[in-house]
Structure formats: C-alpha cells, structure tokens
Write a protein that holds these residues in place. Structure first.
Motif, short mmCIF file in Angstrom:
data_model
loop_
_atom_site.label_atom_id
_atom_site.label_comp_id
_atom_site.label_asym_id
_atom_site.label_seq_id
_atom_site.Cartn_x
_atom_site.Cartn_y
_atom_site.Cartn_z
N LEU A 58 0.86 -1.19 0.00
CA LEU A 58 0.00 0.00 0.00
C LEU A 58 0.89 1.23 0.00
CD1 LEU A 58 -2.98 1.19 0.52
CD2 LEU A 58 -2.29 1.27 2.93
N ILE A 108 -5.60 1.77 8.22
CA ILE A 108 -4.62 0.92 7.55
C ILE A 108 -4.37 -0.35 8.35
CG2 ILE A 108 -2.17 0.78 6.91
CD1 ILE A 108 -2.40 3.81 6.20
N LYS A 111 -7.34 -2.55 8.13
CA LYS A 111 -7.82 -2.70 6.75
C LYS A 111 -9.29 -2.30 6.66
CE LYS A 111 -4.37 -6.03 5.22
NZ LYS A 111 -4.09 -7.30 4.55
N ASP A 112 -9.60 -1.24 7.39
CA ASP A 112 -10.96 -0.72 7.44
C ASP A 112 -11.13 0.36 6.38
OD1 ASP A 112 -13.50 0.06 8.21
OD2 ASP A 112 -12.76 1.41 9.79
N TYR A 113 -11.08 -0.05 5.13
CA TYR A 113 -11.25 0.90 4.03
C TYR A 113 -11.83 0.18 2.83
CZ TYR A 113 -6.59 -1.05 2.92
OH TYR A 113 -5.52 -1.89 2.67
#
Length: 284
Positions: A58, A108, A111-113
């Motif tokens: 990322l 990040i 991984k809450d996106y």
C-alpha cells in the motif's frame, strides 16, 4: 509493508511526514520511505517511487491530487493501492486530511477501508510515419493549442464513426475520476467513479452547441487535426507535452489496468463531492 511518499515542497510536509511515521511506529506497522520523503524526515533511503511500489502493499501519498497523479505516472505498471492524505488544497482523490493521521493509521492497520477501482486511460499518439507513443492517465487527456492565439480544428470519431469537428481552444477527454478536474472547470458534468463512461469536453468551443458528450468507456475515441497550419500539444494528467501535427492520430481507450484508490467508509464519493464543492441540502 507501507510505502510513504510526500509532496516535499509543501511547507507542512516535514511535520506531517514525521507525524505519520510516529503513528505507524506506535502501531508497529512496517514502512519504507521514498528517498526525498525520507530526506525531509531525517532518514536515509535510496528508493524512488517505482522501487517503493515494488516492495510495498500500500502506498500512502501525502499531498494533493497532483501528487497522486505524479505518483501514478512514476510507478508505471507497478500499480498498488493508494491511500491519499490531503496536505494540498481541494483533494478529490485523497481520503483523509492531515489532521486525521491517527484515523488513517487505524484504518490501515485494521484494513478498514474500501478500494475504489478507478479506470485508467490508454492514450496512443500515432505519428503519420506510424511511430506510437503510449501514455497512461488517471484523470484526462488534454489537447491544447499551446501559445497559439488561434482556435484549432479537431475531428473526433467514436468507434470509427465521425462525431463532429471541434473548432475550439482544445479538447479534454476525461475519466470519471478526471470529471471533477479540468473537464469540470470547462463546463463538463461530474461522473460517479463507477459510471463506466468517458466525457469529451471542448475548451471554449466556437460553436455554442458543442457541449460535453459522455460516451461508453468501451468506446475508442480518435482525434485528428484537419487544418495543415495548425499544431497542438497532448498532455496526459498534466505530465509531459507532446506535439501533434497534421496526419497524426490520437487514439484513446480504456486501459486493462485499474488504480485501487482507498476510500474510508464514512467518506464515500457522494460525501466527498458534498464537502469539496460545499453543497448543502434543500431547506424546503
């Protein structure tokens, strides 16, 4: 592994990069820095953007929309998800403000996106001699008259069928992502990121009925000069400036690659539009 890239010429960049590094270290998240970004943070690195992309899962890009566009061009085929943190001005492509670094790092780590898969343009400038220059763009392709004071005449075809001859200062062919950039300033419509279209917007057309046209992103758009004395310049996402002459053909289609652009669950595109354009609801 997280890769960190910043617009190092921003006055607040060093402070924000250090804040980001501190937040990542606190959460024990592994990271690498692009060399100029590392320099303003007092850290050594010899990685350029492409080398960084190859080693990371990322990319966190700290700047504005222009910074993200430059990173997309520099990483080439080594496309990785981009998490934009806005230390610029408008920031349609960024998903968090500089004041939200703790929230960004939390997103990040968990991984809450959401990954918004953004279309990329494949632009081929084909010379009269058959030489092909390929360019990829996230926002738009702009055909402009440069420093000429006269209008230029451009013939545009969609899938081989003639659309019209534009007599204008130039032409913008934008993706949905780019519809909020130069095309919007020239009077074009806003497209949702997943709308599946391109928008063709003339710049200051001589004929007032020449308006923006939305076409399928499965279409192939071609443009040619039709006046021998005219010459124009082709720019993709504001990068480079390539001359186009009579007999040359500009061919634009959707690339088979996409850019995964990070969006936070609480800041989906309609919310971004509402905030950035300062829209409000009706009182009726």
């Amino acid at each position: 592994m997280i890769g960190l890239i910043a617009h190092t010429e921003k006055t607040e960049a060093a402070e924000q990069v250090r804040a980001m590094i501190g937040a990542l270290q606190e959460k024990k998240v592994g990271f690498l820095l692009e060399k100029s970004t590392a320099e303003i943070a007092g850290i050594l690195s010899d990685l350029d953007e492409r080398a960084l992309a190859r080693q990371c899962d990322l990319l966190v890009v700290m700047g504005g929309d222009g910074t993200i566009l430059r990173v997309v061009h520099k990483i080439g085929e080594d496309i990785k998800p981009i998490f934009g943190i806005n230390i610029g001005s408008l920031g349609f492509l960024t998903c968090a403000a500089a004041t939200e670094i703790p929230r960004a790092v939390e997103s990040i780590t968990r991984k809450d996106y959401i990954l918004s898969q953004r279309s990329l343009l494949l632009t081929e400038l084909i010379s009269s001699g058959g030489k092909i220059r390929k360019m990829y763009g996230l926002n738009d392709v702009v055909i402009s008259r440069g420093e000429r004071s006269q209008l230029v005449k451009l013939r545009v075809k969609i899938d081989g069928a003639e659309l019209t001859d534009y007599n204008a200062d130039g032409l913008i062919i934008a993706t949905p992502t780019g519809s909020t950039a130069y095309s919007l300033s020239a009077g074009g419509p806003i497209l949702m990121p997943d709308s599946g279209g391109f928008v063709i917007t003339p710049i200051c057309p001589h004929v007032l009925t020449n308006r923006s046209t939305v076409v399928s992103d499965r279409s192939i758009i071609t443009s040619e000069l039709i006046v021998a004395e005219h010459s124009v310049f082709v720019t993709v996402d504001g990068q480079g400036n390539h001359a186009m002459h009579l007999g040359d053909t500009l061919r634009i289609s959707q690339s088979d690659r996409r850019l995964p652009l990070v969006m936070l669950p609480e800041k989906l595109f309609p919310e971004v539009l509402r905030q950035k354009l300062k829209w409000s609801g009706s009182n009726v």
